[in-house]
Design an enzyme around this catalytic site. Sequence first.
Site, PDB file in Angstrom:
ATOM      1  N   GLU A 144      -6.799   1.955  -1.946  1.00 36.16           N
ATOM      2  CA  GLU A 144      -6.321   3.101  -1.149  1.00 36.16           C
ATOM      3  C   GLU A 144      -6.737   4.353  -1.892  1.00 36.16           C
ATOM      4  OE1 GLU A 144      -4.975   2.783   1.725  1.00 36.16           O
ATOM      5  OE2 GLU A 144      -4.702   0.623   1.651  1.00 36.16           O
ATOM      6  N   GLY A 183      -5.389   5.454  -5.721  1.00 36.53           N
ATOM      7  CA  GLY A 183      -5.777   6.549  -6.613  1.00 36.53           C
ATOM      8  C   GLY A 183      -7.027   7.214  -6.097  1.00 36.53           C
ATOM      9  N   CYS A 224      -1.699  12.092  -0.269  1.00 37.12           N
ATOM     10  CA  CYS A 224      -3.025  11.693   0.216  1.00 37.12           C
ATOM     11  C   CYS A 224      -3.168  11.948   1.708  1.00 37.12           C
ATOM     12  CB  CYS A 224      -3.278  10.226  -0.106  1.00 37.12           C
ATOM     13  SG  CYS A 224      -1.982   9.158   0.525  1.00 37.12           S
ATOM     14  N   THR A 270     -12.260   6.575  -9.290  1.00 41.63           N
ATOM     15  CA  THR A 270     -11.613   5.482 -10.046  1.00 41.63           C
ATOM     16  C   THR A 270     -11.744   4.177  -9.258  1.00 41.63           C
ATOM     17  OG1 THR A 270      -9.976   7.130 -10.706  1.00 41.63           O
ATOM     18  CG2 THR A 270      -9.519   4.864 -11.330  1.00 41.63           C
ATOM     19  N   GLU A 317      -2.743  -1.648   3.671  1.00 41.18           N
ATOM     20  CA  GLU A 317      -1.415  -2.020   3.183  1.00 41.18           C
ATOM     21  C   GLU A 317      -0.447  -1.979   4.371  1.00 41.18           C
ATOM     22  OE1 GLU A 317      -0.939   0.904  -0.039  1.00 41.18           O
ATOM     23  OE2 GLU A 317      -1.395  -0.716  -1.429  1.00 41.18           O
ATOM     24  N   THR A 333     -11.023   8.276  -5.445  1.00 42.52           N
ATOM     25  CA  THR A 333     -12.184   7.498  -5.000  1.00 42.52           C
ATOM     26  C   THR A 333     -13.086   7.105  -6.165  1.00 42.52           C
ATOM     27  OG1 THR A 333     -12.096   8.424  -2.790  1.00 42.52           O
ATOM     28  CG2 THR A 333     -14.239   7.614  -3.507  1.00 42.52           C
ATOM     29  N   ASN A 355       1.266  10.964  -7.482  1.00 41.34           N
ATOM     30  CA  ASN A 355       1.781  11.937  -6.511  1.00 41.34           C
ATOM     31  C   ASN A 355       3.123  11.539  -5.882  1.00 41.34           C
ATOM     32  OD1 ASN A 355       0.319   9.908  -5.209  1.00 41.34           O
ATOM     33  ND2 ASN A 355      -0.028  11.188  -3.429  1.00 41.34           N
TER      34      ASN A 355
HETATM   35  P1  NDP Z   1      -6.532   8.281 -10.442  1.00 42.05           P
HETATM   36  O1  NDP Z   1      -7.596   7.533  -9.758  1.00 42.05           O
HETATM   37  O2  NDP Z   1      -6.889   9.188 -11.539  1.00 42.05           O
HETATM   38  O3  NDP Z   1      -5.430   7.310 -11.039  1.00 42.05           O
HETATM   39  C1  NDP Z   1      -4.747   6.339 -10.261  1.00 42.05           C
HETATM   40  C2  NDP Z   1      -4.236   5.261 -11.187  1.00 42.05           C
HETATM   41  O4  NDP Z   1      -5.351   4.566 -11.741  1.00 42.05           O
HETATM   42  C3  NDP Z   1      -3.439   5.785 -12.380  1.00 42.05           C
HETATM   43  O5  NDP Z   1      -2.434   4.869 -12.711  1.00 42.05           O
HETATM   44  C4  NDP Z   1      -4.505   5.840 -13.445  1.00 42.05           C
HETATM   45  O6  NDP Z   1      -3.989   5.828 -14.743  1.00 42.05           O
HETATM   46  C5  NDP Z   1      -5.272   4.566 -13.144  1.00 42.05           C
HETATM   47  N1  NDP Z   1      -6.626   4.536 -13.684  1.00 42.05           N
HETATM   48  C6  NDP Z   1      -7.429   5.562 -14.042  1.00 42.05           C
HETATM   49  N2  NDP Z   1      -8.611   5.091 -14.514  1.00 42.05           N
HETATM   50  C7  NDP Z   1      -8.543   3.742 -14.448  1.00 42.05           C
HETATM   51  C8  NDP Z   1      -9.446   2.690 -14.790  1.00 42.05           C
HETATM   52  N3  NDP Z   1     -10.647   2.933 -15.310  1.00 42.05           N
HETATM   53  N4  NDP Z   1      -9.061   1.421 -14.601  1.00 42.05           N
HETATM   54  C9  NDP Z   1      -7.847   1.137 -14.079  1.00 42.05           C
HETATM   55  N5  NDP Z   1      -6.939   2.091 -13.752  1.00 42.05           N
HETATM   56  C10 NDP Z   1      -7.291   3.376 -13.919  1.00 42.05           C
HETATM   57  O7  NDP Z   1      -5.747   9.039  -9.287  1.00 42.05           O
HETATM   58  P2  NDP Z   1      -4.587  10.085  -9.460  1.00 42.05           P
HETATM   59  O8  NDP Z   1      -3.465   9.476 -10.239  1.00 42.05           O
HETATM   60  O9  NDP Z   1      -5.208  11.349  -9.920  1.00 42.05           O
HETATM   61  O10 NDP Z   1      -4.052  10.216  -7.973  1.00 42.05           O
HETATM   62  C11 NDP Z   1      -4.585  11.081  -7.057  1.00 42.05           C
HETATM   63  C12 NDP Z   1      -5.549  10.371  -6.131  1.00 42.05           C
HETATM   64  O11 NDP Z   1      -4.902   9.298  -5.478  1.00 42.05           O
HETATM   65  C13 NDP Z   1      -6.055  11.263  -5.044  1.00 42.05           C
HETATM   66  O12 NDP Z   1      -7.441  11.071  -4.896  1.00 42.05           O
HETATM   67  C14 NDP Z   1      -5.335  10.764  -3.805  1.00 42.05           C
HETATM   68  O13 NDP Z   1      -6.006  11.008  -2.612  1.00 42.05           O
HETATM   69  C15 NDP Z   1      -5.235   9.317  -4.095  1.00 42.05           C
HETATM   70  N6  NDP Z   1      -4.164   8.718  -3.303  1.00 42.05           N
HETATM   71  C16 NDP Z   1      -4.494   7.889  -2.259  1.00 42.05           C
HETATM   72  C17 NDP Z   1      -3.515   7.357  -1.451  1.00 42.05           C
HETATM   73  C18 NDP Z   1      -3.861   6.433  -0.330  1.00 42.05           C
HETATM   74  O14 NDP Z   1      -2.963   5.756   0.160  1.00 42.05           O
HETATM   75  N7  NDP Z   1      -5.088   6.339   0.110  1.00 42.05           N
HETATM   76  C19 NDP Z   1      -2.096   7.666  -1.674  1.00 42.05           C
HETATM   77  C20 NDP Z   1      -1.860   8.536  -2.796  1.00 42.05           C
HETATM   78  C21 NDP Z   1      -2.873   9.035  -3.574  1.00 42.05           C
HETATM   79  P3  NDP Z   1      -3.817   7.238 -15.517  1.00 42.05           P
HETATM   80  O15 NDP Z   1      -2.854   8.023 -14.743  1.00 42.05           O
HETATM   81  O16 NDP Z   1      -3.344   6.843 -16.834  1.00 42.05           O
HETATM   82  O17 NDP Z   1      -5.188   7.851 -15.551  1.00 42.05           O
END
Ligand code: NDP
Length: 480
Positions: free
Chosen positions: A247, A225, A281, A229, A460, A227, A149
């Site tokens: 996060e 990312g 987020c 994941t 963080e 929850t 994002n």
């Molecule tokens: P994901 O959880 O799908 O992916 C996040 C990252 O993890 C990506 O690089 C993804 O790779 C990687 N990933 C996916 N599966 C695995 C795995 N099994 N092992 C290791 N890494 C993995 O999240 P999104 O990218 O869809 O992002 C959106 C989410 O992030 C929302 O839920 C949002 O709320 C959250 N978010 C939270 C923030 C916070 O500070 N709390 C800030 C910003 C976002 P790939 O893209 O290749 O799948």
Amino acid sequence: MQRIQNFIDGQYLDAQELGWLDNYNPATGKVYSMIADSNEADIELAYAAAKAAQKDWENTSSENRFKILNRIAELIDINNTEFAKAESIDQGKPFWLAKNEITRAAQNFRFFATSAMQFSSESHQMEGFAINYTLRQAIGVVGCISPWNLPLYLFSWKIAPALATGNCVIAKPSEITPMTASLLGKICNEAGLPKGVLNIVHGLGPKVGNAMVSHPKIKAISFTGGTSTGKHIASIAAPMFKKLSLELGGKNPNIIFADCDLEKAVKTSVQSSFLNQGEICLCGSRILVQKSIFESFKTAFLEEIKKLKVGNPLNDDTKVGAIVSKMHFDKVLSYIELAKQEGGKILAGGHSVQLEDDLKDGWYIAPTVIVNLSYDCRTNQEEIFGPLVTLTPFDTEEEALTMANSTEYGLACSVWTNDLNKAHRVAASIESGIVWINCWLLRDLRTPFGGVKYSGVGREGGLEAMRFFTEPKNVCIKYN
Ligand code: NDP
């Protein structure tokens, strides 16, 4: 077609197995570049490079680390337009917004560059008897995984403190938005970051991300990312006793009390609902409004939304760009259907938008406002992460808190009131890691950043990040 390679040991390399993935431009819905489809072998290569560089980097003086990280910040600033254009095309966000975010990515490097110089550790005296001091040593090789994002901003938010504290890093940006992370490699070389100190590996989360999390010698994982994941990552990393910072998702409330400055509350709530297509987020996706001003808030809010132009992310007048991927586009639309099934009434949007010419296959959704939903229905409980908000009336402060705290998430909250006592009371009772009073997204990089409940573990920002990326060791000296 442009190929986005891994950045390992200071060099751009294809994935070991030479696989490639399509990378889409969400504004057009078309593939515009290819990214390396990496796996365990690439993580091994990155680990070897990072391990070889680690001791020297840890022993580099903090002043030199400062100089290099600060130079990275300067070079990002110098190349702001190139980075912002790349980010906008890769992610779908408006170009003007991408420019701000690239500036913020540079600020992350600058902030943690200075932190490297300022960081100190504690000492504890046992009067007349002994003294303890705490060494804060780099962990070694650490893993950073970031989402799609705010691609470069969140990537740098992890990498900068990890490097400032003397770690070597293997980092994986989201496979959906790899472009600006890839451009960063070139800048790190230009800034004089030694080879192997930062390694960027691209590819699928469940494949290369998983390989990173499972690697026995990568001792800490900083993840941002979703929850689910995060849960999966914790299940692998926890039994290996890795340090973990998670996060995760959010379902943030904006609580609008009748005694607020209505105009400011409306304008800021429009921003917190639809900035970056609602894909932040920290966006407030549940707007809770005190009954006595519900109608006036609703009218002003809907009026303000009319000004939000959905359009080509590269145009200056676009306020809402493209949704990041087809999968996410379908997910957001499915939640609009769910909201209707749950009895929701759509007051604005509620549909996709088709633009013209090159953009006709892009993924656009009109800013959507829904009312008449109960606070505990699925639409109001599950993270949607798109341009969709609900408006829900409440009577009392107690009821607002019940609604606000009803979800499994607890990341952020924005409270609108001119009653100082109420502001403090509500801030203390909200179950979230971040509370904004009469504002939203006002960020001081020194403050702790993160969530409670299903929104994450750890914090963080500022000292929290510097501490996460170091291992404290107590040394006790007894006086003779
Ligand atoms: P994901 O959880 O799908 O992916 C996040 C990252 O993890 C990506 O690089 C993804 O790779 C990687 N990933 C996916 N599966 C695995 C795995 N099994 N092992 C290791 N890494 C993995 O999240 P999104 O990218 O869809 O992002 C959106 C989410 O992030 C929302 O839920 C949002 O709320 C959250 N978010 C939270 C923030 C916070 O500070 N709390 C800030 C910003 C976002 P790939 O893209 O290749 O799948």
